[in-house]
Design an enzyme around this catalytic site. Structure first.
Site, PDB file in Angstrom:
ATOM      1  N   GLY A   8       0.831  -1.205   0.000  1.00 42.33           N
ATOM      2  CA  GLY A   8       0.000   0.000   0.000  1.00 42.33           C
ATOM      3  C   GLY A   8       0.860   1.246   0.000  1.00 42.33           C
ATOM      4  O   GLY A   8       0.524   2.256   0.634  1.00 42.33           O
ATOM      5  N   HIS A 160     -13.097  10.410  12.971  1.00 44.17           N
ATOM      6  CA  HIS A 160     -12.118  10.256  11.897  1.00 44.17           C
ATOM      7  C   HIS A 160     -12.524  11.078  10.675  1.00 44.17           C
ATOM      8  O   HIS A 160     -13.663  11.519  10.556  1.00 44.17           O
ATOM      9  CB  HIS A 160     -11.972   8.785  11.494  1.00 44.17           C
ATOM     10  CG  HIS A 160     -11.099   7.997  12.410  1.00 44.17           C
ATOM     11  ND1 HIS A 160     -11.576   7.409  13.563  1.00 44.17           N
ATOM     12  CD2 HIS A 160      -9.771   7.713  12.368  1.00 44.17           C
ATOM     13  CE1 HIS A 160     -10.584   6.780  14.180  1.00 44.17           C
ATOM     14  NE2 HIS A 160      -9.483   6.958  13.479  1.00 44.17           N
ATOM     15  N   LYS A 164     -12.638   7.713   5.706  1.00 45.67           N
ATOM     16  CA  LYS A 164     -12.477   6.398   6.340  1.00 45.67           C
ATOM     17  C   LYS A 164     -13.656   5.501   5.972  1.00 45.67           C
ATOM     18  O   LYS A 164     -14.815   5.905   6.086  1.00 45.67           O
ATOM     19  CB  LYS A 164     -12.355   6.540   7.856  1.00 45.67           C
ATOM     20  CG  LYS A 164     -12.020   5.230   8.573  1.00 45.67           C
ATOM     21  CD  LYS A 164     -11.659   5.485  10.040  1.00 45.67           C
ATOM     22  CE  LYS A 164     -11.396   4.189  10.791  1.00 45.67           C
ATOM     23  NZ  LYS A 164     -10.278   3.420  10.224  1.00 45.67           N
TER      24      LYS A 164
END
Length: 275
Positions: A8, A160, A164
């Protein structure tokens, strides 16, 4: 030098981890893996993250076995599906693992841990690599242990950024699990709406808030009849998670084969041991 592969590598966390690995005198970035559909495949990872040429090209997951020949550990901050596919490949190639991906089910974790154990490597798996959050885990453990039998209710609020994809956060779920473990009981309630009636004594409320570019806030509340205690951790930068991942990488390459948590990294022992 410890050879590191970042899975990633072009994501939000992956870019920060690559940069910090390059800056760390004990670590060497030897591989950068991205999605097979990434527009950055074949490019130098250093140019993509803005640090100049590194000689490390961004490669698809199929390149893992070849890259693993020069590596010691893989750091994976991707998404559930990618980790379930690629982490076992890295383990079978002989790489130790640091996994910070969230969104796993209990069955996902059982399968993942089985693959790692079958490969005979070591892995640190944690929903949050931040050193401060892992201290929050320990403080929450003490909070529940001391106040759980004294009429206190426990609630968790996490905030968050709007991007997300999973909710509640893995960190919030871990906090709830710690409280359940210490209380010997507990029923998670995810938000409340409508005529829900009085709060049950066994409830552990978990509320997820999404918006803006908040890196990550977590608050644990112990609410009593006469007083309230709040424990809050606020991440100011994703570097907090990247720093923890690097600490975990240095730990895991020296650890005997097995599954570890950040609790083990910070306080010693193996999962189920420690403080």
């Amino acid at each position: 030098m410890i050879g590191v592969v970042v899975l990633g590598a072009t994501g939000r966390m992956g870019r920060r981890i690559c940069r910090m690995v390059i800056e760390d005198e004990e670590l060497e970035l030897v591989g950068a893996i991205a999605s097979p559909t990434s527009k950055h495949l074949g490019r130098d990872v250093g140019l993509v993250i803005g640090v100049g040429e590194t000689g490390v090209e961004i490669a698809p997951p199929t390149a893992l076995p070849n890259i693993a020949k020069d590596a010691d550990v893989a750091i994976d901050f991707t998404v559930r599906e990618a980790t379930l596919e690629n982490a076992p490949k890295a383990a079978r190639a002989g790489l130790d693992l640091v996994i910070g991906t969230t969104g796993f089910s209990d069955e996902d974790l059982r399968v993942l841990e089985h693959e790692i154990e079958e490969a005979g490597v070591s892995a640190v798996i944690s929903p949050n690599m931040s050193l401060g959050v892992n201290l929050l885990f320990e403080l929450t453990r003490q909070l529940a242990r001391v106040l759980g039998d004294n009429g206190f209710d426990f609630e968790i609020v996490e905030i968050h950024h709007r991007h997300k994809v999973d909710a509640p956060s893995g960190t919030a779920l871990e906090l709830a699990a710690i409280i359940e473990e210490e209380l010997g009981k507990g029923e998670k309630v995810f938000g409340r709406e409508g005529n829900v009636g009085p709060r049950d004594d066994d409830e552990i409320g978990v509320l997820a808030v999404r918006g803006g570019e908040v890196v990550g806030d977590h608050t644990v509340m112990a609410l009593g009849e006469y007083e309230r205690i709040e424990l809050t951790h606020r991440a100011l930068s994703r570097d907090a998670f990247a720093k923890g991942a690097l600490v975990a990488a240095k730990f895991v390459v020296e650890a005997p084969p097995g599954i570890y948590s950040m609790r083990d990294v910070l306080f010693g022992g193996k999962r189920g041991e420690g403080l």
